[in-house]
Design a protein around this motif. Structure first.
Motif, PDB file in Angstrom:
ATOM      1  N   VAL A  75       1.027  -1.250   0.445  1.00 20.45           N
ATOM      2  CA  VAL A  75      -0.164  -0.130   0.300  1.00 20.45           C
ATOM      3  C   VAL A  75       0.867   1.012  -0.432  1.00 20.45           C
ATOM      4  O   VAL A  75       1.842   1.782   0.610  1.00 20.45           O
ATOM      5  N   VAL A  76       1.215   1.720  -1.041  1.00 20.86           N
ATOM      6  CA  VAL A  76       1.902   2.905  -1.208  1.00 20.86           C
ATOM      7  C   VAL A  76       0.800   3.980  -1.453  1.00 20.86           C
ATOM      8  O   VAL A  76       0.214   4.702  -2.080  1.00 20.86           O
ATOM      9  N   GLY A  77       1.228   4.987  -0.991  1.00 21.49           N
ATOM     10  CA  GLY A  77       1.545   6.752  -0.856  1.00 21.49           C
ATOM     11  C   GLY A  77       1.689   7.628  -1.377  1.00 21.49           C
ATOM     12  O   GLY A  77       2.774   7.885  -1.190  1.00 21.49           O
ATOM     13  N   PHE A  78       1.275   8.134  -2.787  1.00 20.01           N
ATOM     14  CA  PHE A  78       2.108   9.483  -2.797  1.00 20.01           C
ATOM     15  C   PHE A  78       1.198  10.655  -1.937  1.00 20.01           C
ATOM     16  O   PHE A  78      -0.084  11.206  -2.342  1.00 20.01           O
ATOM     17  N   LEU A  79       2.719  11.021  -2.063  1.00 19.29           N
ATOM     18  CA  LEU A  79       2.539  12.395  -0.570  1.00 19.29           C
ATOM     19  C   LEU A  79       3.686  13.700  -1.766  1.00 19.29           C
ATOM     20  O   LEU A  79       4.369  13.377  -2.450  1.00 19.29           O
ATOM     21  N   GLY A  80       2.118  15.011  -1.875  1.00 16.11           N
ATOM     22  CA  GLY A  80       2.944  15.775  -2.515  1.00 16.11           C
ATOM     23  C   GLY A  80       1.829  16.958  -3.436  1.00 16.11           C
ATOM     24  O   GLY A  80       0.416  16.802  -2.637  1.00 16.11           O
ATOM     25  N   PRO A  81       2.332  18.384  -2.564  1.00 18.22           N
ATOM     26  CA  PRO A  81       1.209  19.120  -2.723  1.00 18.22           C
ATOM     27  C   PRO A  81       0.649  19.258  -3.842  1.00 18.22           C
ATOM     28  O   PRO A  81       0.782  18.206  -5.218  1.00 18.22           O
ATOM     29  N   ASN A  82      -0.276  20.407  -4.449  1.00 17.66           N
ATOM     30  CA  ASN A  82      -1.026  20.358  -5.936  1.00 17.66           C
ATOM     31  C   ASN A  82      -0.450  21.002  -6.823  1.00 17.66           C
ATOM     32  O   ASN A  82       0.697  21.492  -6.673  1.00 17.66           O
ATOM     33  N   ILE A 131      -2.107   1.891  -4.906  1.00 16.41           N
ATOM     34  CA  ILE A 131      -1.575   3.309  -4.960  1.00 16.41           C
ATOM     35  C   ILE A 131      -2.619   4.745  -4.570  1.00 16.41           C
ATOM     36  O   ILE A 131      -4.047   4.144  -5.164  1.00 16.41           O
ATOM     37  N   LEU A 132      -2.147   4.969  -3.694  1.00 21.15           N
ATOM     38  CA  LEU A 132      -3.167   5.768  -3.305  1.00 21.15           C
ATOM     39  C   LEU A 132      -2.561   7.471  -3.339  1.00 21.15           C
ATOM     40  O   LEU A 132      -0.953   7.430  -3.140  1.00 21.15           O
ATOM     41  N   SER A 133      -2.898   8.872  -3.719  1.00 19.98           N
ATOM     42  CA  SER A 133      -2.556   9.531  -3.384  1.00 19.98           C
ATOM     43  C   SER A 133      -3.174  10.725  -1.950  1.00 19.98           C
ATOM     44  O   SER A 133      -4.260  10.281  -1.824  1.00 19.98           O
ATOM     45  N   SER A 134      -2.484  12.057  -1.933  1.00 25.09           N
ATOM     46  CA  SER A 134      -3.062  13.046  -0.762  1.00 25.09           C
ATOM     47  C   SER A 134      -1.935  14.450  -1.110  1.00 25.09           C
ATOM     48  O   SER A 134      -1.018  13.876  -1.321  1.00 25.09           O
ATOM     49  N   HIS A 135      -2.898  14.790  -0.310  1.00 24.80           N
ATOM     50  CA  HIS A 135      -1.701  16.062   0.192  1.00 24.80           C
ATOM     51  C   HIS A 135      -1.598  16.284   1.834  1.00 24.80           C
ATOM     52  O   HIS A 135      -1.291  17.398   2.651  1.00 24.80           O
ATOM     53  N   ILE A 136      -2.189  15.437   2.636  1.00 24.57           N
ATOM     54  CA  ILE A 136      -2.367  15.169   3.979  1.00 24.57           C
ATOM     55  C   ILE A 136      -1.456  14.116   4.348  1.00 24.57           C
ATOM     56  O   ILE A 136      -1.310  12.844   4.563  1.00 24.57           O
ATOM     57  N   LEU A 137      -0.186  14.467   5.345  1.00 20.64           N
ATOM     58  CA  LEU A 137       0.671  14.049   5.693  1.00 20.64           C
ATOM     59  C   LEU A 137      -0.060  12.700   6.840  1.00 20.64           C
ATOM     60  O   LEU A 137       0.366  11.741   6.668  1.00 20.64           O
ATOM     61  N   PRO A 138      -0.456  13.098   7.472  1.00 17.86           N
ATOM     62  CA  PRO A 138      -1.679  12.425   8.335  1.00 17.86           C
ATOM     63  C   PRO A 138      -1.962  11.044   7.932  1.00 17.86           C
ATOM     64  O   PRO A 138      -2.025   9.873   8.516  1.00 17.86           O
ATOM     65  N   GLU A 139      -2.781  11.281   7.172  1.00 17.95           N
ATOM     66  CA  GLU A 139      -3.403  10.724   6.106  1.00 17.95           C
ATOM     67  C   GLU A 139      -2.749   9.528   5.929  1.00 17.95           C
ATOM     68  O   GLU A 139      -3.421   7.879   6.058  1.00 17.95           O
ATOM     69  N   VAL A 140      -1.638   9.870   4.936  1.00 15.49           N
ATOM     70  CA  VAL A 140      -0.880   9.266   4.731  1.00 15.49           C
ATOM     71  C   VAL A 140      -0.252   8.545   6.184  1.00 15.49           C
ATOM     72  O   VAL A 140      -0.200   7.043   5.366  1.00 15.49           O
TER      73      VAL A 140
END
Lengths: 316, 287
Positions: A29-36, A185-194
């Protein structure tokens, strides 16, 4: 399972994704984290075959998605940033349509829809028009859509955006649950969520992977104890005086205090040093009441600042 | 493909689009029939058929405006294009849905023919020929609308441009009759055509090389044709416009003649437009 090599996407002159390479193993389960605008959605759109890359290749189990698109697409469930819903259809009609274009065998369609409805918790809106549903329900119908083809890979673009806190928790639980038998694979810009859902995180910034790895390691690496927030029940002068004797402090900045009759300061010390013990004893010896002492957690913004200023070092 | 078609077909009747199309078409054709045939005591049905051709101009854009533009706007194209189906299946499915609605509406007007047959003399062969021609012409017009809806940003621009494209075809015969036939203006026309195609390639690929290559190949072709087959430049404009003169080809159907050549023309016109639509959608993913 998923292998991406030197993926590049150019929109005219703008470079949206810049030579991104990574591998995702089965069941991860991989998170893509990054700003818009970092290139998360573009990368996902290429992975799922919606867009074509300017350069580079994507393999799903050694099959290039460009060579056998139909076969590969059958294995991927995709929830784009905006759930792809038809407002004039009911949830039931919509999911039936999705099953048909995902080539679900006719005799399995009813079971598949039934399972999907229960899994994402939309049984109660089964017969309502999609256009009349709330944002939270739409997001869940979108998620049900991604599950319809019984894919082994799920690509979810900001699955919790626009949801209320209760729904966010529900969706997170659901995704964690799905992670047990899917590659996600999911993406988010919220750190705690990932942090909650994913073990592995890829931090994407300006089209590049700035950091790839275990989330705990990443935050530990970045959040060293050289930034400490000190709260004292005293005025600013007394606090500064108390800190004066501590060796290694480079700067003291006044912060907005959340508490009344208290002073909060940000203490910066030399890199990789930890002055917390010294601060505590300094306050004690001067009898200034110390009521708070914590390492300043790196926020996502700060992680980005640190990462983008040190991209070369990280990339090596 | 059937799933796409069924969904699209149902959407026509779950949203106002289908009712507006059918309602408008039947209302105006009803007017034509009432004033042309009923009130005039005329059983000359062919004139009625000719006059409802005019309705296509307004009705077809209504039918095709949403087809692909709305998918893009609502981002549902992300669902379609990431599903295990081909772009051809999507485009053909949508075309068939629009054509189906069109055909059903057209079939309702057969009632008028029945009325004429009961109370007067119906020119059966002309009527049958005209209906076959209608269906084929409708298919060609709808394929133009499908192509434009794939390019247009939203429904309104889609309808607008489809209307003008059809209007252009409508006036093509006039344009043709005043267009010059001499070789010089034909060459200028050919050059403009090449430039247009080159610009199209550049706009789609954003590469000067592709656009430039097309322009150079086109220029060489123009010169070579001048050297070896100069007669092609006499009346070139007319010949090119002839490819698009959908209405002129309809005339023989109105006379009760169903000619293979014309049928093939309409079907291949439709197929080519749908094919270009598929290519455009696939190309956009690379942009």
């Amino acid at each position: 399972m998923i292998e991406v090599q030197d993926l590049t996407k150019r929109y005219g002159r703008h470079l949206a994704v810049d030579r991104v390479s990574f591998k995702v193993a089965q069941g991860e389960v991989v998170g893509f984290l990054g700003p818009n605008g970092a290139g998360k959605s573009t990368t996902m759109n290429i992975l799922t075959g919606y867009l074509s890359a300017t350069d580079g290749e994507v393999f799903i189990d050694d099959t290039n998605i460009l060579e056998e698109p139909e076969r590969v697409k059958q294995r991927i469930g995709y929830l784009p940033e905006t759930p792809p819903l038809y407002p004039e259809m009911t949830v039931r009609e919509y999911l039936r349509f999705v099953c048909r274009i995902k080539q679900v065998p006719k005799n399995e369609i009813d079971d598949r829809i039934e399972q999907g409805l229960h899994k994402v918790g939309i049984v109660e809106v089964y017969n309502r028009l999609v256009g009349n549903l709330s944002k939270g329900y739409r997001q869940r119908v979108g998620l049900a859509q991604a599950l319809m083809g019984n894919p082994d890979i799920l690509v979810l673009d900001e699955p919790t955006s626009g949801l209320d806190p209760k729904q966010i928790i529900e969706i997170r639980d659901l995704i964690r649950d799905l992670g047990s038998d899917h590659t996600v694979i999911l993406s988010s810009h919220i750190l705690p969520e990932v942090n909650e859902i994913c073990k592995r995180v890829m931090i994407i910034n300006e089209g590049r992977i700035a950091k790839d790895g275990d989330l705990a390691t990443i935050t530990n690496d970045l959040a060293d104890a050289s930034q400490v927030v000190v709260t004292a029940r005293a005025d600013e002068q007394a606090t500064r005086d108390a800190l004066k004797g501590v060796v290694g402090i480079t700067r003291v900045d006044l912060m907005q205090s959340a508490e009344k009759d208290a002073t909060e300061v940000l203490v910066l010390s030399e890199k990789n040093s930890d002055v917390r013990a010294e601060i505590a004893s300094a306050f004690a010896s001067k009898s200034v009441p110390l009521i708070g002492l914590r390492v300043k957690n790196a926020t996502l913004e700060e992680i980005f600042l640190q990462l983008t200023s040190g991209v070369q070092e990280v990339a090596s | 493909m059937i799933a796409i078609m069924t969904r699209e077909f149902r959407t026509y009747f779950q949203t106002p689009a289908g009712y507006i199309f059918a309602g408008l078409f039947l209302l105006v054709s009803g007017f034509f029939f009432a004033f042309g045939n009923l009130l005039n005591d005329s059983s000359y049905y062919t004139s009625f058929l000719q006059s409802i051709l005019f309705l296509y101009l307004f009705a077809v854009p209504l039918l095709t405006m949403r087809l692909l533009s709305e998918e893009r706007k609502q981002k549902t194209d992300q669902l379609l294009l990431t599903s295990p189906i081909t772009v051809t299946q999507i485009v053909v499915g949508k075309f068939l849905a629009a054509f189906g609605v069109f055909l059903i509406t057209l079939l309702v007007t057969i009632l008028y023919a029945v009325v004429v047959a009961i109370f007067g003399d119906l020119a059966v062969s002309q009527t049958v020929g005209a209906y076959v021609g209608f269906a084929l012409l409708g298919a060609s017009f709808i394929s133009i609308g499908v192509l434009i809806s794939a390019v247009a940003e939203n429904q309104v621009t889609s309808a607008f441009f489809t209307f003008f494209a059809l209007l252009f075809i409508w006036f093509l015969n006039l344009v043709k009759s005043v267009a010059p036939t001499d070789p010089i203006s034909s060459t200028i026309f050919a050059a403009a055509l090449v430039l247009g195609i080159a610009a199209f390639f550049y706009a789609n690929t954003r590469s000067w090389i592709a656009g430039g290559a097309v322009a150079v190949v086109g220029a060489i072709a123009i010169v070579l044709l001048h050297l070896f087959a100069a007669e092609i430049y006499i009346g070139l404009i007319q010949n090119v416009l002839d490819w698009f003169s959908l209405l002129e080809r309809f005339d023989s159907f109105g006379l009760g003649l169903i000619e293979i050549e014309e049928v093939v023309f309409y079907l291949s016109f439709t197929a080519i437009f749908l094919f270009v639509t598929v290519r455009l959608i696939e190309k956009r993913r690379w942009a």
